[in-house]
Scaffold this motif. Sequence first.
Motif, PDB file in Angstrom:
ATOM      1  N   SER A  43      21.264  25.698  54.957  1.00 29.27           N
ATOM      2  CA  SER A  43      21.804  24.343  55.107  1.00 29.27           C
ATOM      3  C   SER A  43      20.704  23.283  55.171  1.00 29.27           C
ATOM      4  CB  SER A  43      22.658  24.262  56.385  1.00 29.27           C
ATOM      5  OG  SER A  43      21.860  24.555  57.530  1.00 29.27           O
ATOM      6  N   ASN A  44      19.440  23.719  55.187  1.00 30.03           N
ATOM      7  CA  ASN A  44      18.328  22.775  55.256  1.00 30.03           C
ATOM      8  C   ASN A  44      17.933  22.342  53.844  1.00 30.03           C
ATOM      9  OD1 ASN A  44      18.082  23.013  58.103  1.00 30.03           O
ATOM     10  ND2 ASN A  44      16.920  24.910  57.833  1.00 30.03           N
ATOM     11  N   LYS A  45      18.158  21.067  53.554  1.00 29.69           N
ATOM     12  CA  LYS A  45      17.851  20.567  52.226  1.00 29.69           C
ATOM     13  C   LYS A  45      16.349  20.424  52.059  1.00 29.69           C
ATOM     14  CE  LYS A  45      19.714  17.412  48.804  1.00 29.69           C
ATOM     15  NZ  LYS A  45      20.712  16.357  48.537  1.00 29.69           N
ATOM     16  N   GLY A  46      15.853  20.727  50.853  1.00 28.56           N
ATOM     17  CA  GLY A  46      14.438  20.593  50.581  1.00 28.56           C
ATOM     18  C   GLY A  46      14.048  19.140  50.408  1.00 28.56           C
ATOM     19  N   GLY A  47      12.756  18.919  50.205  1.00 22.14           N
ATOM     20  CA  GLY A  47      12.302  17.546  50.051  1.00 22.14           C
ATOM     21  C   GLY A  47      10.846  17.464  49.658  1.00 22.14           C
ATOM     22  N   VAL A  48      10.411  16.228  49.405  1.00 22.82           N
ATOM     23  CA  VAL A  48       9.014  15.909  49.125  1.00 22.82           C
ATOM     24  C   VAL A  48       8.464  15.175  50.342  1.00 22.82           C
ATOM     25  CG1 VAL A  48       7.432  14.695  47.593  1.00 22.82           C
ATOM     26  CG2 VAL A  48       9.482  15.770  46.661  1.00 22.82           C
ATOM     27  N   PHE A  49       7.295  15.604  50.813  1.00 24.33           N
ATOM     28  CA  PHE A  49       6.748  15.077  52.058  1.00 24.33           C
ATOM     29  C   PHE A  49       5.301  14.617  51.872  1.00 24.33           C
ATOM     30  CE2 PHE A  49       9.996  18.137  53.071  1.00 24.33           C
ATOM     31  CZ  PHE A  49      10.707  17.566  54.125  1.00 24.33           C
ATOM     32  N   VAL A  50       4.906  13.656  52.705  1.00 30.70           N
ATOM     33  CA  VAL A  50       3.507  13.240  52.794  1.00 30.70           C
ATOM     34  C   VAL A  50       3.100  13.301  54.264  1.00 30.70           C
ATOM     35  CG1 VAL A  50       1.876  11.332  52.557  1.00 30.70           C
ATOM     36  CG2 VAL A  50       3.515  11.790  50.739  1.00 30.70           C
ATOM     37  N   ALA A  51       2.039  14.050  54.542  1.00 23.20           N
ATOM     38  CA  ALA A  51       1.534  14.196  55.911  1.00 23.20           C
ATOM     39  C   ALA A  51       0.181  13.494  56.028  1.00 23.20           C
ATOM     40  CB  ALA A  51       1.391  15.671  56.270  1.00 23.20           C
ATOM     41  N   THR A  52       0.000  12.688  57.067  1.00 19.63           N
ATOM     42  CA  THR A  52      -1.234  11.932  57.277  1.00 19.63           C
ATOM     43  C   THR A  52      -1.837  12.310  58.626  1.00 19.63           C
ATOM     44  OG1 THR A  52      -0.327  10.072  56.011  1.00 19.63           O
ATOM     45  CG2 THR A  52      -2.277   9.638  57.365  1.00 19.63           C
ATOM     46  N   SER A  53      -3.121  12.649  58.617  1.00 19.63           N
ATOM     47  CA  SER A  53      -3.792  13.021  59.861  1.00 19.63           C
ATOM     48  C   SER A  53      -4.130  11.771  60.663  1.00 19.63           C
ATOM     49  CB  SER A  53      -5.077  13.801  59.561  1.00 19.63           C
ATOM     50  OG  SER A  53      -6.022  12.965  58.900  1.00 19.63           O
ATOM     51  N   GLY A  54      -4.202  11.927  61.981  1.00 19.29           N
ATOM     52  CA  GLY A  54      -4.546  10.820  62.858  1.00 19.29           C
ATOM     53  C   GLY A  54      -5.091  11.348  64.168  1.00 19.29           C
ATOM     54  N   SER A  55      -5.437  10.439  65.055  1.00 17.62           N
ATOM     55  CA  SER A  55      -6.030  10.844  66.331  1.00 17.62           C
ATOM     56  C   SER A  55      -5.069  11.651  67.194  1.00 17.62           C
ATOM     57  CB  SER A  55      -6.492   9.598  67.105  1.00 17.62           C
ATOM     58  OG  SER A  55      -5.398   8.716  67.329  1.00 17.62           O
ATOM     59  N   SER A  56      -3.766  11.464  66.995  1.00 19.80           N
ATOM     60  CA  SER A  56      -2.770  12.187  67.799  1.00 19.80           C
ATOM     61  C   SER A  56      -2.110  13.314  67.024  1.00 19.80           C
ATOM     62  CB  SER A  56      -1.710  11.204  68.300  1.00 19.80           C
ATOM     63  OG  SER A  56      -1.065  10.554  67.227  1.00 19.80           O
ATOM     64  N   GLY A  57      -2.679  13.669  65.871  1.00 21.74           N
ATOM     65  CA  GLY A  57      -2.115  14.758  65.088  1.00 21.74           C
ATOM     66  C   GLY A  57      -1.639  14.282  63.726  1.00 21.74           C
ATOM     67  N   TRP A  58      -0.716  15.023  63.139  1.00 20.11           N
ATOM     68  CA  TRP A  58      -0.217  14.734  61.807  1.00 20.11           C
ATOM     69  C   TRP A  58       1.117  14.001  61.866  1.00 20.11           C
ATOM     70  CZ3 TRP A  58      -2.771  15.789  57.221  1.00 20.11           C
ATOM     71  CH2 TRP A  58      -3.919  16.592  57.327  1.00 20.11           C
ATOM     72  N   THR A  59       1.239  12.944  61.059  1.00 20.17           N
ATOM     73  CA  THR A  59       2.498  12.232  60.896  1.00 20.17           C
ATOM     74  C   THR A  59       3.089  12.600  59.541  1.00 20.17           C
ATOM     75  OG1 THR A  59       1.730  10.366  62.231  1.00 20.17           O
ATOM     76  CG2 THR A  59       3.609   9.980  60.775  1.00 20.17           C
ATOM     77  N   ILE A  60       4.343  13.059  59.537  1.00 22.52           N
ATOM     78  CA  ILE A  60       4.960  13.539  58.302  1.00 22.52           C
ATOM     79  C   ILE A  60       6.093  12.597  57.885  1.00 22.52           C
ATOM     80  CG2 ILE A  60       6.223  15.434  57.221  1.00 22.52           C
ATOM     81  CD1 ILE A  60       4.742  17.352  59.014  1.00 22.52           C
ATOM     82  N   GLU A  61       6.047  12.164  56.628  1.00 23.55           N
ATOM     83  CA  GLU A  61       7.061  11.298  56.058  1.00 23.55           C
ATOM     84  C   GLU A  61       7.826  12.067  54.981  1.00 23.55           C
ATOM     85  OE1 GLU A  61       5.393   7.092  55.284  1.00 23.55           O
ATOM     86  OE2 GLU A  61       3.648   8.411  55.257  1.00 23.55           O
ATOM     87  N   ARG A  62       9.140  11.939  54.988  1.00 23.47           N
ATOM     88  CA  ARG A  62       9.960  12.524  53.934  1.00 23.47           C
ATOM     89  C   ARG A  62      10.140  11.464  52.851  1.00 23.47           C
ATOM     90  NH1 ARG A  62      14.233  16.458  53.116  1.00 23.47           N
ATOM     91  NH2 ARG A  62      13.881  17.296  55.199  1.00 23.47           N
TER      92      ARG A  62
END
Length: 213
Positions: A43-62
């Motif tokens: 039931s989990n739909k796939g996607g395209v993601f962009v992950a950006t590193s930062g001082s508090s870890g990784w931020t992931i955008e769909r």
Amino acid sequence: MNSSDNWSFEEVSTGGLIENQVSMCIDDNGNRVVAFATAQSGSNKGGVFVATSGSSGWTIERIADTEHVTGWPHIAKGKDGRIGIVYNPGETIGTLTYALRGGTAWSSSLVTTGTEKCSIATSLCFDANDNPVICYGVNPSEDEYGIYLARLNGATWEQQNLYKGSRKLWLGNPSVISDMKGPIYVAYGTVTPGGNLLNEPSNEIRFLRIDDK
């Protein structure tokens, strides 16, 4: 990362069926920016993601939702610091999509909308005018294939056929690069007519220089 000959690893994302290819660039703040895709799982739909590193870890955008991704994403940074990504969402054959991040918002446009089957192999760079340039393969029929270059001119994507072969196979992913000052360079592999994957003398790696506009 390699520090004093010791490799350390960071976990960018967990869960989902991550596709084979990821792509990475460095933004103007020195952060690592990674593009990847996931396939649908239950039931989990796939996607395209962009992950950006930062001082508090990784931020992931769909960036996009999709049932499956037939075109592995490729990411690059322009001269103005904006991040671009190209991918084939897979829901419509021949639909290649380009997305650009300006600040925190993403805008997208269709690069191709025909019936040709876009390759899973795509490559992206920016030219001397800071316009995106995309190299990709198509497979319109069982007996024909080609390598194409797409360039954004204003609001229109201009397509240029770089190679048209009589077989549906090509060797290696096409690659396009630019130092954003002068020419564009493209490299791709081919299987020449009469050749096959096991007939090495018939296989070629081709390199093109395209003078910038």
